[in-house]
Design a protein around this motif. Structure first.
Motif: not given
Length: 217
Positions: A4-6, A46-52, A131-133
């Motif tokens: 999947a494209t990040p 409420r909106f933000y997720r750590r994968e963003m 995020r790469s780490q």
């Protein structure tokens, strides 16, 4: 099956001043960034997720919850995101607190376009590196997790520099059995040499220690 494209990085602007939000959105949008704005810290939370991926541009002084309080909440929840704090009130203690909490920059309003643009680019680069780490660490954890108790026992001896003969004596097995253990261990971790095996496990240990030290801050 293709991976999947990040998701593309976004700039998250949190400021209770509507005019400032609109101004920042227009400026950063003109620079080619995707911008999402919020009038309250709670709305962003409420909106933000750590994968963003992205960068947080955060006003320091807001009603109910300050920018510093929001960022400390994010850190406590393990949501690590570079932040640029902005304020209309120059305040040295606040700036120091902001930098200690992980701020990329502390900017006093009004600030010039180029300064903000430079700080945003640096923040996005930092987020990409983090995020790469994290991805590398997750891959290492997955590889290490397949080891059983016997594998871990063998690995500990290899890391200590034990030769096959000494390992065989300590484990009460033949040197051939030790060689088979080594071979099985290297196959499970997908490494081609003992040097690569030691490097991989040392990297895993160092990254685990760095992760733990960040969580203790």
């Amino acid at each position: 099956m293709t991976p999947a494209t990040p998701p593309a990085p976004k700039l998250f602007v949190v400021d209770d001043d509507e005019q400032m939000r609109q101004s920042l959105a227009a400026l950063l949008g003109a620079l080619g960034h995707e911008v999402v704005t919020f009038s309250t810290p709670g709305g962003f939370h409420r909106f933000y997720r750590r994968e963003m991926p992205g960068c947080l541009i955060l006003d320091v002084r807001m009603p109910r919850q300050s920018g510093l309080e929001l960022y400390e909440q994010l850190l406590h929840e393990g949501k690590r995101l570079p932040v640029i704090f902005i304020t209309a009130h120059a305040d040295v203690p606040t700036a120091v607190a902001a930098m200690k909490s992980g701020a990329v920059e502390f900017l006093e309003k009004p600030f010039d376009r180029q300064t903000l643009a430079n700080r945003v680019e640096r923040a996005l680069a930092l987020d990409a590196a983090w995020r790469s780490q994290e991805a590398e660490f997750a891959a290492l954890v997955t590889r290490i997790a397949v080891l059983n108790d016997r594998d871990r026992e063998t690995l500990t001896m290899i890391q200590a520099g034990e030769p096959n003969k000494a390992m065989a004596a300590k484990l009460f097995i033949s040197e051939r059995a030790v060689e088979m253990r080594r071979s099985s261990l290297m196959k499970k971790l997908n490494v081609a040499s003992v040097a690569e095996l030691i490097d991989l496990t040392a990297t895993h240990r160092l990254m685990s220690e760095l992760r733990q030290s960040r969580e203790l801050r």
